[in-house]
Design a protein around this motif. Structure first.
Motif, short mmCIF file in Angstrom:
data_model
loop_
_atom_site.label_atom_id
_atom_site.label_comp_id
_atom_site.label_asym_id
_atom_site.label_seq_id
_atom_site.Cartn_x
_atom_site.Cartn_y
_atom_site.Cartn_z
N GLY A 129 -82.60 -32.16 48.69
CA GLY A 129 -81.83 -32.06 47.46
C GLY A 129 -80.38 -32.45 47.69
O GLY A 129 -80.01 -33.05 48.71
N ALA A 130 -79.52 -32.06 46.73
CA ALA A 130 -78.09 -32.38 46.80
C ALA A 130 -77.43 -31.72 48.00
O ALA A 130 -76.45 -32.24 48.55
CB ALA A 130 -77.40 -31.93 45.51
N LEU A 131 -77.99 -30.56 48.44
CA LEU A 131 -77.42 -29.86 49.58
C LEU A 131 -78.12 -30.18 50.91
O LEU A 131 -77.81 -29.59 51.92
CB LEU A 131 -77.48 -28.34 49.35
N GLY A 132 -79.05 -31.14 50.84
CA GLY A 132 -79.71 -31.55 52.09
C GLY A 132 -81.18 -31.18 52.10
O GLY A 132 -81.78 -30.80 51.09
N GLN A 174 -84.65 -26.96 48.13
CA GLN A 174 -83.41 -27.61 47.69
C GLN A 174 -83.61 -28.30 46.34
O GLN A 174 -83.39 -29.50 46.18
CB GLN A 174 -82.96 -28.62 48.74
N GLY A 175 -84.02 -27.52 45.35
CA GLY A 175 -84.14 -28.01 43.98
C GLY A 175 -85.57 -28.17 43.53
O GLY A 175 -85.88 -28.08 42.35
N TYR A 198 -84.51 -23.34 43.94
CA TYR A 198 -83.91 -22.95 45.22
C TYR A 198 -84.54 -21.64 45.75
O TYR A 198 -83.87 -20.86 46.42
CB TYR A 198 -82.40 -22.80 45.06
#
Length: 213
Positions: A129-132, A174-175, A198
């Motif tokens: 996701g956006a955070l890895g 992550q999403g 999450y």
């Protein structure tokens, strides 16, 4: 010249000749006739009887010895038939005779080795996701480590500590995605599941009085 024969005188007894009628004196001068002694009994019958008994006893002893010898021979023959050839002995017995550990012993050693470690697992679908990528942590109350999710799975092991209070594994999506996780301690396994957003998959095994739960 005529001869004159004497005339018997009256009142005179006629002479008696022996064997001419009158009573005869028995032999022995008035005593009863002599009785012969009875013949002595012979011991020949007793000797023959004892000899027959001895022969019978000898035959009985010989028969008993023959039965005993025949029984022991049959026991030996039947016992020899139960002996298993060394070539047909089980593999584990041959290994033990050669001083090598048997397959059962090796299997037991492998189980002991598995019981001495803690196994952590994460598997499923977990897009980055956006955070890895998927965030994974695992360990015990005194040791926490980071894990990497590759090709849809993660697996790691740690030595089992006697003073550990718990062992756990956590994996946060992550999403999106759908994952499962587990921790195995001393043959006991704890599992968990997480799906979407999450959310966190958290599996933990705790030390108890009766073992791990």
């Amino acid at each position: 010249m005529s001869q004159q024969h004497p005339q018997p005188q009256p009142n005179q007894p006629h002479p008696q000749q022996p064997g001419w009628g009158g009573p005869q004196t028995p032999p022995g001068y008035g005593h009863p006739p002599f009785q012969p002694l009875p013949p002595k009994k012979s011991n020949t019958g007793k000797i023959i009887g004892f000899g027959c008994l001895g022969v019978v006893a000898l035959l009985v002893v010989i028969g008993a010895i023959g039965v005993a010898v025949g029984g022991s021979s049959s026991n030996e023959s039947s016992g020899s038939s139960d002996v298993t050839p060394a070539a047909s002995a089980p593999k584990d017995d041959r290994n033990a005779a050669a001083g090598e550990p048997s397959d059962k012993a090796k299997t037991g050693e492998a189980k002991d080795d598995e019981a001495k470690v803690v196994t952590f697992k994460v598997w499923g679908t977990a897009p980055a996701g956006a955070l890895g990528p998927l965030d994974i942590t695992y360990g015990s109350d005194s040791d926490t480590r980071k894990g990497t999710f590759k090709n849809g799975k993660f697996e790691a092991t740690l030595p089992l500590g006697d003073d550990a209070l718990f062992y756990n594994v956590m994996a946060q999506l992550q999403g999106s995605g759908d994952i499962q996780c587990s921790v195995t301690v001393d043959g006991h396994t704890e599992k968990a599941h997480a799906s979407g957003g999450y959310n966190i998959c958290h599996a933990q095994a705790n030390a108890g009085l009766l073992g791990w739960d």
